[in-house]
Design a protein around this motif. Sequence first.
Motif, PDB file in Angstrom:
ATOM      1  N   LEU A 286      39.671  22.538  33.892  1.00 22.52           N
ATOM      2  CA  LEU A 286      38.511  21.757  33.727  1.00 22.52           C
ATOM      3  C   LEU A 286      37.963  22.221  32.372  1.00 22.52           C
ATOM      4  CD1 LEU A 286      36.252  22.418  36.832  1.00 22.52           C
ATOM      5  CD2 LEU A 286      37.116  20.222  35.955  1.00 22.52           C
TER       6      LEU A 286
ATOM      7  N   CYS B 265      31.397  40.728  44.931  1.00 28.68           N
ATOM      8  CA  CYS B 265      32.674  40.894  45.775  1.00 28.68           C
ATOM      9  C   CYS B 265      33.706  41.047  44.416  1.00 28.68           C
ATOM     10  CB  CYS B 265      32.767  40.106  46.859  1.00 28.68           C
ATOM     11  SG  CYS B 265      32.697  38.239  46.401  1.00 28.68           S
ATOM     12  N   PHE B 266      34.875  41.658  44.980  1.00 25.17           N
ATOM     13  CA  PHE B 266      36.042  41.589  44.287  1.00 25.17           C
ATOM     14  C   PHE B 266      35.886  42.299  42.645  1.00 25.17           C
ATOM     15  CE2 PHE B 266      37.471  38.638  47.442  1.00 25.17           C
ATOM     16  CZ  PHE B 266      38.771  38.977  47.728  1.00 25.17           C
TER      17      PHE B 266
ATOM     18  N   THR C 193      39.282  47.740  43.775  1.00 27.51           N
ATOM     19  CA  THR C 193      38.477  46.444  43.658  1.00 27.51           C
ATOM     20  C   THR C 193      37.558  46.487  44.790  1.00 27.51           C
ATOM     21  OG1 THR C 193      40.712  45.333  42.954  1.00 27.51           O
ATOM     22  CG2 THR C 193      39.064  43.894  43.737  1.00 27.51           C
TER      23      THR C 193
ATOM     24  N   GLU D 149      42.532  26.044  38.102  1.00 23.05           N
ATOM     25  CA  GLU D 149      41.989  24.858  37.969  1.00 23.05           C
ATOM     26  C   GLU D 149      40.708  24.977  37.241  1.00 23.05           C
ATOM     27  OE1 GLU D 149      42.700  26.634  40.911  1.00 23.05           O
ATOM     28  OE2 GLU D 149      44.253  25.280  41.473  1.00 23.05           O
TER      29      GLU D 149
ATOM     30  N   LEU E  64      35.520  43.201  30.168  1.00 25.54           N
ATOM     31  CA  LEU E  64      34.426  42.957  30.844  1.00 25.54           C
ATOM     32  C   LEU E  64      33.269  44.090  30.737  1.00 25.54           C
ATOM     33  CD1 LEU E  64      36.460  41.492  33.939  1.00 25.54           C
ATOM     34  CD2 LEU E  64      35.724  40.457  31.715  1.00 25.54           C
TER      35      LEU E  64
ATOM     36  N   PHE F  64      32.404  44.981  35.517  1.00 23.16           N
ATOM     37  CA  PHE F  64      31.575  43.691  35.380  1.00 23.16           C
ATOM     38  C   PHE F  64      31.211  43.004  36.880  1.00 23.16           C
ATOM     39  CE2 PHE F  64      31.539  39.175  33.819  1.00 23.16           C
ATOM     40  CZ  PHE F  64      30.411  39.069  33.125  1.00 23.16           C
TER      41      PHE F  64
ATOM     42  N   GLY G 199      42.166  35.481  38.939  1.00 21.06           N
ATOM     43  CA  GLY G 199      41.049  36.197  38.485  1.00 21.06           C
ATOM     44  C   GLY G 199      40.497  35.664  37.084  1.00 21.06           C
ATOM     45  N   GLU G 200      39.292  36.029  36.879  1.00 18.92           N
ATOM     46  CA  GLU G 200      38.548  35.393  35.651  1.00 18.92           C
ATOM     47  C   GLU G 200      38.821  34.126  35.346  1.00 18.92           C
ATOM     48  OE1 GLU G 200      38.784  38.022  31.994  1.00 18.92           O
ATOM     49  OE2 GLU G 200      39.245  39.538  33.445  1.00 18.92           O
TER      50      GLU G 200
ATOM     51  N   THR H 271      30.838  37.976  40.321  1.00 19.13           N
ATOM     52  CA  THR H 271      31.520  37.219  41.665  1.00 19.13           C
ATOM     53  C   THR H 271      30.688  37.689  42.618  1.00 19.13           C
ATOM     54  OG1 THR H 271      33.538  37.085  40.425  1.00 19.13           O
ATOM     55  CG2 THR H 271      33.417  36.423  42.874  1.00 19.13           C
TER      56      THR H 271
HETATM   57  C1  LIG Z   1      41.948  41.506  42.072  1.00 19.59           C
HETATM   58  C2  LIG Z   1      40.863  40.776  41.642  1.00 19.59           C
HETATM   59  C3  LIG Z   1      40.032  41.320  40.710  1.00 19.59           C
HETATM   60  C4  LIG Z   1      38.593  40.669  40.348  1.00 19.59           C
HETATM   61  N1  LIG Z   1      37.777  41.401  39.477  1.00 19.59           N
HETATM   62  C5  LIG Z   1      36.598  40.645  39.275  1.00 19.59           C
HETATM   63  C6  LIG Z   1      35.822  41.502  38.348  1.00 19.59           C
HETATM   64  O1  LIG Z   1      35.840  42.733  38.022  1.00 19.59           O
HETATM   65  N2  LIG Z   1      34.484  40.977  38.366  1.00 19.59           N
HETATM   66  C7  LIG Z   1      34.206  39.855  38.775  1.00 19.59           C
HETATM   67  O2  LIG Z   1      33.064  39.376  38.705  1.00 19.59           O
HETATM   68  N3  LIG Z   1      34.954  39.007  39.548  1.00 19.59           N
HETATM   69  C8  LIG Z   1      36.201  39.570  39.707  1.00 19.59           C
HETATM   70  N4  LIG Z   1      37.155  38.890  40.657  1.00 19.59           N
HETATM   71  C9  LIG Z   1      36.693  37.700  41.065  1.00 19.59           C
HETATM   72  C10 LIG Z   1      37.522  36.464  40.526  1.00 19.59           C
HETATM   73  O3  LIG Z   1      37.209  36.220  39.219  1.00 19.59           O
HETATM   74  C11 LIG Z   1      37.117  35.218  41.336  1.00 19.59           C
HETATM   75  O4  LIG Z   1      37.450  35.406  42.569  1.00 19.59           O
HETATM   76  C12 LIG Z   1      37.641  33.825  40.548  1.00 19.59           C
HETATM   77  O5  LIG Z   1      36.997  33.757  39.363  1.00 19.59           O
HETATM   78  C13 LIG Z   1      37.567  32.761  41.593  1.00 19.59           C
HETATM   79  O6  LIG Z   1      36.144  32.379  41.788  1.00 19.59           O
HETATM   80  P1  LIG Z   1      35.655  32.373  43.301  1.00 19.59           P
HETATM   81  O7  LIG Z   1      35.811  33.662  44.096  1.00 19.59           O
HETATM   82  O8  LIG Z   1      34.275  31.469  43.119  1.00 19.59           O
HETATM   83  O9  LIG Z   1      36.495  31.372  44.217  1.00 19.59           O
HETATM   84  P2  LIG Z   1      36.462  29.742  44.642  1.00 19.59           P
HETATM   85  O10 LIG Z   1      35.743  29.077  43.306  1.00 19.59           O
HETATM   86  O11 LIG Z   1      35.665  29.934  45.894  1.00 19.59           O
HETATM   87  O12 LIG Z   1      37.863  29.316  44.409  1.00 19.59           O
HETATM   88  C14 LIG Z   1      38.526  28.608  45.642  1.00 19.59           C
HETATM   89  C15 LIG Z   1      39.198  27.517  45.290  1.00 19.59           C
HETATM   90  O13 LIG Z   1      38.549  26.440  44.645  1.00 19.59           O
HETATM   91  C16 LIG Z   1      38.883  26.043  43.694  1.00 19.59           C
HETATM   92  N5  LIG Z   1      37.798  25.468  42.662  1.00 19.59           N
HETATM   93  C17 LIG Z   1      36.564  26.003  42.557  1.00 19.59           C
HETATM   94  N6  LIG Z   1      35.770  25.237  41.929  1.00 19.59           N
HETATM   95  C18 LIG Z   1      36.506  24.075  41.794  1.00 19.59           C
HETATM   96  C19 LIG Z   1      36.474  23.133  40.712  1.00 19.59           C
HETATM   97  N7  LIG Z   1      35.246  22.752  40.210  1.00 19.59           N
HETATM   98  N8  LIG Z   1      37.570  22.079  40.526  1.00 19.59           N
HETATM   99  C20 LIG Z   1      38.532  22.313  41.181  1.00 19.59           C
HETATM  100  N9  LIG Z   1      38.827  23.391  42.040  1.00 19.59           N
HETATM  101  C21 LIG Z   1      37.892  24.105  41.941  1.00 19.59           C
HETATM  102  C22 LIG Z   1      39.609  27.356  43.005  1.00 19.59           C
HETATM  103  O14 LIG Z   1      40.336  26.972  41.723  1.00 19.59           O
HETATM  104  C23 LIG Z   1      40.261  27.975  44.071  1.00 19.59           C
HETATM  105  O15 LIG Z   1      41.396  27.393  44.066  1.00 19.59           O
HETATM  106  C24 LIG Z   1      38.169  39.511  40.952  1.00 19.59           C
HETATM  107  C25 LIG Z   1      39.091  38.890  41.832  1.00 19.59           C
HETATM  108  C26 LIG Z   1      40.276  39.367  42.289  1.00 19.59           C
HETATM  109  C27 LIG Z   1      41.150  38.730  43.391  1.00 19.59           C
END
Ligand SMILES: Cc1cc2nc3c(=O)[nH]c(=O)nc-3n(C[C@H](O)[C@H](O)[C@H](O)COP(=O)(O)OP(=O)(O)OC[C@H]3O[C@@H](n4cnc5c(N)ncnc54)[C@H](O)[C@@H]3O)c2cc1C
Length: 379
Positions: free
Chosen positions: A367, A154-155, A208, A363, A91, A122, A358-359, A125
Amino acid sequence: MELTDKQTQFQQEMREFCEQEIEPNAAQIDRDGEFPADVINKVADRGLLGMVAPKEWGGLGLDTVSYAIAVEEISRACGSTGITVAAHNSLGVMPMVLFANDKQKNEYLALLCSGKDGLCSFGLTEPDAGSDAGATKTTGVRDGDDWIINGGKCFITNAGVCKALVITAKTQKIQGSRGISSFIIDRDTPGFVIGKKENKMGLRGSDTRELSFENVRLPATKMLGNEGEGFKQFMIILDGGRISIGAMALGLAQGAYDSCLKYIRENRKSLINSQAVQFQLADMHVKIQCARHLILHASRLEDANQTFSVESAMAKLYASEIGTEVARTAMQIVGPDAYSSELPLERIYRDVRLCEVGEGTSEIQRLVIARDIIKCDLS
Ligand SMILES: Cc1cc2nc3c(=O)[nH]c(=O)nc-3n(C[C@H](O)[C@H](O)[C@H](O)COP(=O)(O)OP(=O)(O)OC[C@H]3O[C@@H](n4cnc5c(N)ncnc54)[C@H](O)[C@@H]3O)c2cc1C
């Protein structure tokens, strides 16, 4: 799927290095919840912070198969070290390799591959944009030759130990995914605040954090690629990143399986003779091998410059979900001792859970896969 002689030798070298230099520190890293700087220095000494960068830019120039092998072996030894190295390479370094111009490469790549002045993160989020990355709210507004960045992330993995980050911001008022651009931002840029460290369930040694940008002034030379290309860029980056998170889940699953087998061989010989346990071991073994095949297949496609988005989504989805399952089954076979931190199993159980989130969550992988199935059915 056979590895080449060179890949097999690399795998053996990685196994030896990880067992000697990483695994003995894994329990302490988890207990302390501190970034494992000493271990990362050893990783850096072997060039493993530049696995995905070409040699001419200070990297090892490994193929994707070898990179996946390395992430698997590191994660088998320690999940916190695994995600630190995977996020930095896939990343942090990879966007520079693929999208930076020569001047930016000269400034950042060799330094980041050496790890001497910190790692790379990277920042995609945001609280309301992750799965739906097109909803990015961080903005970049042009001001003469500069861009003014406002917003937050965040994260973000490695944020507290980074030299530089690649971040995304909305630079054009266009709905959805278009209008997002990527920037390189240095750790000490005025207005850029690296926030509090997350207190996580697992991967407790990885750093993180949240980030905020308050009128951060970046010269136009810090834009990565062209304006409006950010969304396209991170879709490409996430395809590769998913192979590495799949490899991380695979390494953790293999670690859980190995620990379980060693424990019952040494302490509970009656369990080895139980058909119920034998069947569980057989199922775990098959699932681990299937995950490895999916990861190697996606890696080989990337190495052959063929499309691999769907294959990397399948590899990540499957490896992450069997990773959690294998860790749980391994704990169940061992019983109460697996609940104690004397064995690595409870740590692996907590660590591997991230891989389903993560990444791109499971779900989101479904998709990606389903959209491809539907498209194929219509054609
Ligand atoms: C330890 C850790 C390290 C991370 N490191 C990084 C990093 O270095 N850089 C970075 O940018 N991010 C990072 N992340 C963030 C991570 O990639 C995201 O949290 C993750 O991709 C989920 O996205 P979100 O936060 O928007 O969750 P949401 O989308 O809000 O997820 C909530 C729930 O909704 C579901 N959902 C969302 N959209 C849909 C859909 N269209 N259909 C069905 N279900 C759905 C999800 O599957 C999940 O179950 C990190 C996260 C963690 C926990």
